[in-house]
Design a protein around this motif. Structure first.
Motif, PDB file in Angstrom:
ATOM      1  N   VAL B 204       0.823  -1.205   0.000  1.00 48.99           N
ATOM      2  CA  VAL B 204       0.000   0.000   0.000  1.00 48.99           C
ATOM      3  C   VAL B 204       0.854   1.251   0.000  1.00 48.99           C
ATOM      4  O   VAL B 204       1.830   1.350   0.730  1.00 48.99           O
ATOM      5  N   LYS B 205       0.481   2.175  -0.831  1.00 49.09           N
ATOM      6  CA  LYS B 205       1.171   3.461  -0.867  1.00 49.09           C
ATOM      7  C   LYS B 205       0.147   4.560  -0.574  1.00 49.09           C
ATOM      8  O   LYS B 205      -1.029   4.441  -0.888  1.00 49.09           O
ATOM      9  N   ILE B 206       0.648   5.604   0.001  1.00 50.87           N
ATOM     10  CA  ILE B 206      -0.217   6.740   0.280  1.00 50.87           C
ATOM     11  C   ILE B 206       0.130   7.838  -0.712  1.00 50.87           C
ATOM     12  O   ILE B 206       1.289   8.162  -0.901  1.00 50.87           O
ATOM     13  N   PRO B 207      -0.856   8.391  -1.390  1.00 52.00           N
ATOM     14  CA  PRO B 207      -0.551   9.421  -2.384  1.00 52.00           C
ATOM     15  C   PRO B 207       0.111  10.643  -1.757  1.00 52.00           C
ATOM     16  O   PRO B 207      -0.234  11.052  -0.650  1.00 52.00           O
ATOM     17  N   LEU B 208       1.063  11.206  -2.464  1.00 54.17           N
ATOM     18  CA  LEU B 208       1.748  12.397  -1.966  1.00 54.17           C
ATOM     19  C   LEU B 208       0.793  13.574  -1.853  1.00 54.17           C
ATOM     20  O   LEU B 208       0.779  14.290  -0.870  1.00 54.17           O
ATOM     21  N   ALA B 209       0.039  13.796  -2.913  1.00 52.20           N
ATOM     22  CA  ALA B 209      -0.960  14.857  -2.862  1.00 52.20           C
ATOM     23  C   ALA B 209      -2.238  14.260  -2.297  1.00 52.20           C
ATOM     24  O   ALA B 209      -2.966  13.580  -2.988  1.00 52.20           O
ATOM     25  N   ARG B 210      -2.437  14.491  -1.025  1.00 52.07           N
ATOM     26  CA  ARG B 210      -3.565  13.829  -0.373  1.00 52.07           C
ATOM     27  C   ARG B 210      -4.813  14.695  -0.443  1.00 52.07           C
ATOM     28  O   ARG B 210      -4.774  15.869  -0.121  1.00 52.07           O
ATOM     29  N   SER B 211      -5.886  14.084  -0.838  1.00 52.79           N
ATOM     30  CA  SER B 211      -7.156  14.807  -0.759  1.00 52.79           C
ATOM     31  C   SER B 211      -7.703  14.623   0.649  1.00 52.79           C
ATOM     32  O   SER B 211      -7.363  13.689   1.352  1.00 52.79           O
ATOM     33  N   THR B 212      -8.565  15.524   1.064  1.00 56.74           N
ATOM     34  CA  THR B 212      -9.060  15.516   2.424  1.00 56.74           C
ATOM     35  C   THR B 212      -9.770  14.204   2.737  1.00 56.74           C
ATOM     36  O   THR B 212     -10.571  13.730   1.954  1.00 56.74           O
ATOM     37  N   GLY B 213      -9.451  13.685   3.878  1.00 60.65           N
ATOM     38  CA  GLY B 213     -10.196  12.537   4.349  1.00 60.65           C
ATOM     39  C   GLY B 213      -9.779  11.218   3.748  1.00 60.65           C
ATOM     40  O   GLY B 213     -10.439  10.211   3.962  1.00 60.65           O
ATOM     41  N   TRP B 214      -8.690  11.191   3.014  1.00 63.38           N
ATOM     42  CA  TRP B 214      -8.282   9.928   2.379  1.00 63.38           C
ATOM     43  C   TRP B 214      -8.053   8.823   3.388  1.00 63.38           C
ATOM     44  O   TRP B 214      -8.226   7.657   3.098  1.00 63.38           O
ATOM     45  N   GLU B 215      -7.635   9.212   4.603  1.00 63.33           N
ATOM     46  CA  GLU B 215      -7.273   8.165   5.563  1.00 63.33           C
ATOM     47  C   GLU B 215      -8.463   7.684   6.400  1.00 63.33           C
ATOM     48  O   GLU B 215      -8.329   6.780   7.190  1.00 63.33           O
ATOM     49  N   TYR B 216      -9.627   8.321   6.223  1.00 59.88           N
ATOM     50  CA  TYR B 216     -10.788   7.926   7.020  1.00 59.88           C
ATOM     51  C   TYR B 216     -11.657   6.944   6.247  1.00 59.88           C
ATOM     52  O   TYR B 216     -12.129   7.236   5.154  1.00 59.88           O
ATOM     53  N   GLY B 217     -11.870   5.815   6.837  1.00 59.21           N
ATOM     54  CA  GLY B 217     -12.604   4.749   6.161  1.00 59.21           C
ATOM     55  C   GLY B 217     -14.109   4.974   6.158  1.00 59.21           C
ATOM     56  O   GLY B 217     -14.656   5.694   6.992  1.00 59.21           O
ATOM     57  N   ILE B 218     -14.755   4.324   5.223  1.00 64.71           N
ATOM     58  CA  ILE B 218     -16.205   4.415   5.094  1.00 64.71           C
ATOM     59  C   ILE B 218     -16.817   3.119   5.630  1.00 64.71           C
ATOM     60  O   ILE B 218     -16.553   2.043   5.106  1.00 64.71           O
ATOM     61  N   PRO B 219     -17.603   3.206   6.698  1.00 66.49           N
ATOM     62  CA  PRO B 219     -18.202   1.987   7.229  1.00 66.49           C
ATOM     63  C   PRO B 219     -19.458   1.605   6.452  1.00 66.49           C
ATOM     64  O   PRO B 219     -20.280   2.454   6.111  1.00 66.49           O
ATOM     65  N   LEU B 220     -19.567   0.334   6.181  1.00 69.19           N
ATOM     66  CA  LEU B 220     -20.794  -0.188   5.572  1.00 69.19           C
ATOM     67  C   LEU B 220     -20.912  -1.649   5.994  1.00 69.19           C
ATOM     68  O   LEU B 220     -19.956  -2.414   5.864  1.00 69.19           O
ATOM     69  N   ASP B 221     -22.104  -1.986   6.478  1.00 67.49           N
ATOM     70  CA  ASP B 221     -22.333  -3.311   7.038  1.00 67.49           C
ATOM     71  C   ASP B 221     -21.294  -3.610   8.115  1.00 67.49           C
ATOM     72  O   ASP B 221     -21.183  -2.863   9.056  1.00 67.49           O
ATOM     73  N   ARG B 222     -20.491  -4.636   7.926  1.00 66.68           N
ATOM     74  CA  ARG B 222     -19.566  -4.982   9.013  1.00 66.68           C
ATOM     75  C   ARG B 222     -18.128  -4.661   8.666  1.00 66.68           C
ATOM     76  O   ARG B 222     -17.215  -5.145   9.332  1.00 66.68           O
ATOM     77  N   SER B 223     -17.925  -3.849   7.624  1.00 66.12           N
ATOM     78  CA  SER B 223     -16.565  -3.551   7.195  1.00 66.12           C
ATOM     79  C   SER B 223     -16.324  -2.054   7.082  1.00 66.12           C
ATOM     80  O   SER B 223     -17.264  -1.272   6.953  1.00 66.12           O
ATOM     81  N   ILE B 224     -15.048  -1.696   7.120  1.00 71.53           N
ATOM     82  CA  ILE B 224     -14.657  -0.317   6.877  1.00 71.53           C
ATOM     83  C   ILE B 224     -13.866  -0.289   5.580  1.00 71.53           C
ATOM     84  O   ILE B 224     -13.031  -1.164   5.347  1.00 71.53           O
ATOM     85  N   HIS B 225     -14.140   0.713   4.733  1.00 76.94           N
ATOM     86  CA  HIS B 225     -13.563   0.727   3.386  1.00 76.94           C
ATOM     87  C   HIS B 225     -12.690   1.949   3.159  1.00 76.94           C
ATOM     88  O   HIS B 225     -13.061   3.055   3.553  1.00 76.94           O
ATOM     89  N   TRP B 226     -11.567   1.719   2.498  1.00 77.37           N
ATOM     90  CA  TRP B 226     -10.698   2.816   2.097  1.00 77.37           C
ATOM     91  C   TRP B 226     -10.331   2.646   0.623  1.00 77.37           C
ATOM     92  O   TRP B 226     -10.250   1.520   0.141  1.00 77.37           O
ATOM     93  N   VAL B 227     -10.069   3.769  -0.024  1.00 75.88           N
ATOM     94  CA  VAL B 227      -9.453   3.712  -1.343  1.00 75.88           C
ATOM     95  C   VAL B 227      -7.964   3.927  -1.130  1.00 75.88           C
ATOM     96  O   VAL B 227      -7.567   4.905  -0.503  1.00 75.88           O
ATOM     97  N   VAL B 228      -7.152   3.009  -1.599  1.00 74.13           N
ATOM     98  CA  VAL B 228      -5.698   3.154  -1.433  1.00 74.13           C
ATOM     99  C   VAL B 228      -5.008   2.933  -2.777  1.00 74.13           C
ATOM    100  O   VAL B 228      -5.577   2.345  -3.687  1.00 74.13           O
ATOM    101  N   ASP B 229      -3.815   3.431  -2.861  1.00 70.40           N
ATOM    102  CA  ASP B 229      -2.995   3.157  -4.029  1.00 70.40           C
ATOM    103  C   ASP B 229      -2.127   1.950  -3.730  1.00 70.40           C
ATOM    104  O   ASP B 229      -1.590   1.836  -2.635  1.00 70.40           O
TER     105      ASP B 229
END
Lengths: 172, 390
Positions: B204-229
């Motif tokens: 996993v890599k973290i983008p250099l130019a970070r958009s706001t909130g990239w590190e905060y996951g989205i909860p749905l059902d029983r999982s938390i979701h992130w978009v990562v590079d």
């Protein structure tokens, strides 16, 4: 709230109407109603009696007055399958329960609630409980104690602490 | 109404229809009422019965809540809206965070929230350095819990997330420390931290130019979701920090999901055209939704199924500006003149409200759940017999 009795009163005393059986219900104050079995079985209690073959003679409905029983029967008639052609009309009729403004309305709803509980009529029970909830949601704690005849068993210190904890709920 | 002989099971029925605010007040009625209102089973019954939806809005650095069900409706003819739609104006009510006094000088930011179906608690991050403090907050009953300090606070990069899993009836706060390849999990039910090894299936890599909130996951059902590079292969090393990607590396985006029950990561399949210029990941209609730079909305109709990604059309014009969404059938649009619109996809209703800077907009279904699980049980065991149905 309407109190019109729309019971299927049958003057002949015959307990069948075509193939539909009529049940005889007697209120606490002695009023007698004849009701189609198909609609009266919306009451889980009465359905149990019918299923057990205990509904052959007059069914005493204790704790429920004739006035209230008439309202219950009106509810049954409105909620009989096919009686009301569209859902919207039924909702409109039900909405009269939503507002409880004066004391006579409150007494009606309370009586209906007790009857719905005694006769076990889930739809009527839900409707009445949410109507009572609507009526009490803005009350103060003192009004609630009066309403449900509850004595506070908190000492002053405990109550103050609880109030402080929930201060925002006492503000407008 | 002569209610002195009100049967106790009917009291439970009636009370279960009350709004949370009334119930918080009625905790002071008596000990048995306090026990009832805080009883876990009653909390569940109440949640199932009321389903009142409230919006939480951060406007101009203050927090407001809006109850669209009871807000006064008002015609607002100055906005040029489609003629077929109806609309109304609401006045947001100021919402003071109870733990804000601790952080009076600080700004706050809501970092994550659980979706409608997952018991409305929020995770709030107090950003003020040097401490980064996380609070779990239920805006319905104003109860909160500060997450105990853990040594990794300043470590970077870290993915954060907060979510509810119904099958274990627990809320978990998750920190994924990418450098150290570990996951720290705080369980609200157990009131404790634990650390497990991270099982990312790729680099996993973290983008250099970070958009706001990239590190905060989205909860749905029983999982938390992130978009990562992720980096698929690296032909050569760069002098850049290993954990940021270099423009020449061959990389792609992935949705990773952390299962709160099994405490394992998995990846979700995606369509290439969906992932071009991803702006944000969110939830719409109770499904994962990707919004791209062209404000196209894509939802994953069947969870985990690659071919189910479907573009949905949002009535964007004549509005400009950002879209965001956090609800099953409602979403927000920013329009000119610092106006915001709540758009309901079902009945084509528009609700307008004012605000210069509306940073975050969240929706929750109010409930009585306490973030302080363990104290609940102690209170509830006392006097509950008065209400026989529980």
């Amino acid at each position: 709230m309407s109190t019109a009795a729309t019971a299927d009163a049958s003057s002949s005393g015959d307990t069948t109407e075509g193939s539909v059986r009529l049940l005889t219900l007697q209120s606490e104050d002695g009023e007698v109603f004849e009701v189609k079995e198909t609609i009266a079985t919306q009451s889980v209690t009465i359905k149990g009696m019918v299923d057990d073959d205990c509904a052959t003679s007059t069914i005493p409905v204790c704790n429920v007055t004739g006035r209230t029983l008439a309202m219950v029967i009106e509810w049954w008639n409105k909620h009989e399958i096919g009686a009301v052609s569209n859902e919207k009309e039924l909702k409109e009729w039900e909405s009269q329960f939503d507002t409880i403004d004066d004391k006579s309305d409150r007494d009606d709803v309370y009586d209906l609630l007790m009857a719905a509980n005694y006769l076990n009529i889930p739809t009527l029970l839900d409707c009445c409980t949410s109507a009572v909830a609507e009526a009490i949601k803005g009350k103060s704690t003192d009004e609630m104690r009066e309403f449900f005849d509850i004595k506070s068993d908190f000492d002053e210190k405990e109550e103050d602490a609880l109030r402080k904890e929930n201060q925002w709920a006492f503000e407008n | 109404m002569s209610s002195s002989n009100f049967p106790s099971d009917l009291i439970v029925d009636v009370v279960s229809y009350l709004p949370v605010k009334s119930l918080c007040r009625f905790k002071c009625v008596s000990k048995s009422w306090l026990a009832l209102i805080t009883h876990p089973q009653f909390v569940k019954l109440h949640h199932a019965r009321t389903q009142r939806q409230i919006f939480l809005l951060a406007i101009d650095a203050s927090l407001y809540h809006v109850d669209f069900q009871t807000s006064l409706l008002q015609q607002e003819p100055s906005l040029s809206l489609p003629s077929s739609s109806s609309y109304r104006k609401v006045v947001p009510i100021k919402h003071d965070l109870p733990f804000k006094e601790e952080h009076d000088r600080r700004n706050f930011r809501l970092c994550s929230w659980v979706s409608e179906s997952s018991n409305g608690l929020f995770c709030t991050l107090m950003l003020d350095p040097p401490d980064r403090e996380f609070f779990i907050y239920n805006p319905s009953n104003r109860e909160y819990k500060k997450i105990p300090y853990i040594e990794s606070e300043k470590e970077f990069p870290t993915l954060h997330g907060f979510g509810y899993a119904e099958s274990i009836d627990d809320y978990k706060f998750v920190k994924v420390l990418i450098k150290r390849n570990i996951i720290q999990i705080f369980s609200l039910r157990n009131n404790s931290w634990k650390t497990i090894k991270c099982d990312f299936p790729f680099n996993v890599k973290i983008p250099l130019a970070r958009s706001t909130g990239w590190e905060y996951g989205i909860p749905l059902d029983r999982s938390i979701h992130w978009v990562v590079d992720v980096v698929l292969n690296r032909p050569r090393r760069h002098r850049y920090d290993d954990y940021y990607y270099h423009p020449y590396q061959h990389r792609s985006k992935q949705i990773v999901a952390f299962d709160l029950v099994e405490e394992k990561f998995k990846t979700l399949p995606i369509l290439d055209q969906v992932f071009q210029n991803v702006k944000r990941l969110t939830v719409l209609e109770d499904r994962l939704c990707i919004i791209n730079n062209r404000d196209q909305f894509w939802i994953m109709k069947k969870y985990g199924a690659k071919k189910s990604w479907t573009r949905i059309l949002i009535p964007k014009k004549p509005y400009q500006g950002r879209c965001s969404s956090k609800d099953s059938r409602n979403f927000f649009l920013k329009v000119k003149d610092n106006r915001y619109l709540l758009v309901n996809l079902d009945d084509d209703k528009y609700t307008a409200f004012d605000g210069n800077k509306c940073y975050t907009k969240h929706v929750y279904v109010e409930n009585l759940v306490s973030p302080n699980f363990h104290t609940d049980v102690a209170v509830a065991s006392e006097g509950i017999n008065n209400f026989t149905r529980l």
